[in-house]
Enzyme design. Structure first.
Site, mmCIF file in Angstrom:
data_model
loop_
_atom_site.group_PDB
_atom_site.id
_atom_site.type_symbol
_atom_site.label_atom_id
_atom_site.label_comp_id
_atom_site.label_asym_id
_atom_site.label_seq_id
_atom_site.Cartn_x
_atom_site.Cartn_y
_atom_site.Cartn_z
ATOM 1 C CG HIS A 92 -2.051 -1.314 1.059
ATOM 2 N ND1 HIS A 92 -2.750 -1.223 0.177
ATOM 3 C CD2 HIS A 92 -2.243 -1.792 2.085
ATOM 4 C CE1 HIS A 92 -3.847 -2.313 0.466
ATOM 5 N NE2 HIS A 92 -3.148 -2.872 1.586
ATOM 6 C CG ASP A 122 -2.994 -8.322 0.695
ATOM 7 O OD1 ASP A 122 -2.218 -8.689 1.482
ATOM 8 O OD2 ASP A 122 -4.076 -8.106 1.060
ATOM 9 C CG HIS A 172 -6.681 -5.368 2.011
ATOM 10 N ND1 HIS A 172 -6.245 -6.284 2.710
ATOM 11 C CD2 HIS A 172 -7.794 -4.789 2.370
ATOM 12 C CE1 HIS A 172 -6.960 -6.333 3.733
ATOM 13 N NE2 HIS A 172 -8.191 -5.212 3.566
#
Length: 340
Positions: A158, A193, A195
């Site tokens: 991220h 993942d 996300h």
């Protein structure tokens, strides 16, 4: 399989993150290290410490302004009257521009995209060695290894070039891919993942020398919300070099594997000669984030599917949070890959 980890990664010990307006216990706990380490050893991994390649490989991805911020913000934050023990911003710019605040509070809002990446006394050192672990893993690939596992913690996918977010500070998978590219290889990053790897996408979005592919929960109603949609294909020179495969909440083993085959087809079409797997184990049915319904045997099938690429493969740990099966899930995917 070779595995890389540095003990200094224990030093990041976040206490809080913002969840639905509440300051809640942070799920990215140091205890993940113990569980993942045991899971990798159960799959036959032989751990070694990373070498220190210096700041260069990290600075190849992250701006010097951002790296300076990460290295100094905690000490500066502590000089604020009444400051908390962790750097958590309360304000973010509506539009990031050439205006750059001088205050620690303003810079935290500029460089921390959300409230789930608190910075404390040991954060920079842990993130630095997490990234160095990824660099050492990439160097193993350049040296001819078939596969390696990097226990990168804190995770990284991220993190943008100058933004922390979602428990991430330095983008370990991107740093590894760039190291491989500069070493003469043609890397693809495949993020599995739950996300979307928004930071990874952002770093390479206008480039055509690194392919980015992500399978993840549909961000229409799932973090990171603003990135990861199917229409995001890249821009400029990078048009067509980014593939997002958003999936419904509750996606099971068979559904995930079908999507994974689409991802693998794109990796083959890119002509990659090495693949970085941004390894999220939070697709598990019992993970605290409850996005997908992948099972422990399902991870073995995923590992076997990844082995079908027949490419040097670097597993870089991303998500996967404390639950009874976390370590077993890592063992399952690594064994599935090795036993194919």
């Amino acid at each position: 399989m070779k595995a890389i980890f540095d003990e200094r990664q224990w030093k990041h010990d976040p206490k809080h993150f913002l969840l639905n307006g509440k300051l809640s216990p942070n799920p990215e706990q140091p205890e993940r290290i113990k569980v993942l380490h045991a899971g990798a050893q159960a799959a036959g991994c032989d751990f070694e410490a990373p070498k220190d390649a210096g700041l260069g490989p990290i600075a190849a991805i992250h701006s010097p302004e951002y790296l300076s911020f990460l290295q100094t913000i905690y000490d500066r934050w502590q000089k604020i009257d009444g400051a908390g023990d962790e750097v958590i911003p309360k304000i973010h710019p509506a539009n990031r521009s050439d205006s750059y605040p001088e205050s620690a509070e303003g810079q935290s809002g500029f460089h921390q995209v959300d409230g789930s990446c608190p910075i404390a006394s040991g954060t920079w050192e842990a993130a630095y060695w997490s990234a160095q672990s990824a660099v050492t893993g990439a160097d193993a690939m350049l040296g001819g290894a078939r596969a390696a596992y990097v226990l990168s913690r804190p995770p990284g996918h991220h993190a943008f070039g100058d933004l922390a977010g979602g428990f991430c500070f330095l983008n370990n998978s991107a740093i590894a891919a760039e190291r491989l590219r500069l070493g003469g290889m043609r890397p693809a990053i495949l993020d599995i993942d739950v996300h979307h790897g928004n930071g990874t996408q952002g770093i390479f979005y206008e480039r055509n020398d690194v392919l980015t592919v992500s399978t993840h929960a549909d961000p229409a109603r799932f973090y990171p919300f603003f990135w990861g949609h199917a229409h995001e294909r890249g821009a400029g020179a990078g048009m067509g070099y980014n593939l997002n495969i958003p999936l419904a909440r509750g996606t099971n083993d068979d559904e995930f594997l079908a999507a994974l085959e689409t991802a693998l087809t794109r990796v083959r079409a890119f002509g990659a000669d090495v693949v970085v797997i941004a390894l999220g184990l939070d697709t598990y049915i019992g993970d605290p984030f409850k996005g997908f319904a992948v099972t422990t045997p399902g991870f073995a099938r995923i590992g076997a599917a990844l082995a079908e690429l027949n490419l040097p493969t670097l597993f870089v740990q991303e998500g996967g949070y404390l639950c009874d099966e976390l370590g077993h899930n890592l063992t399952s995917i690594l064994n599935g890959f090795q036993n194919k």
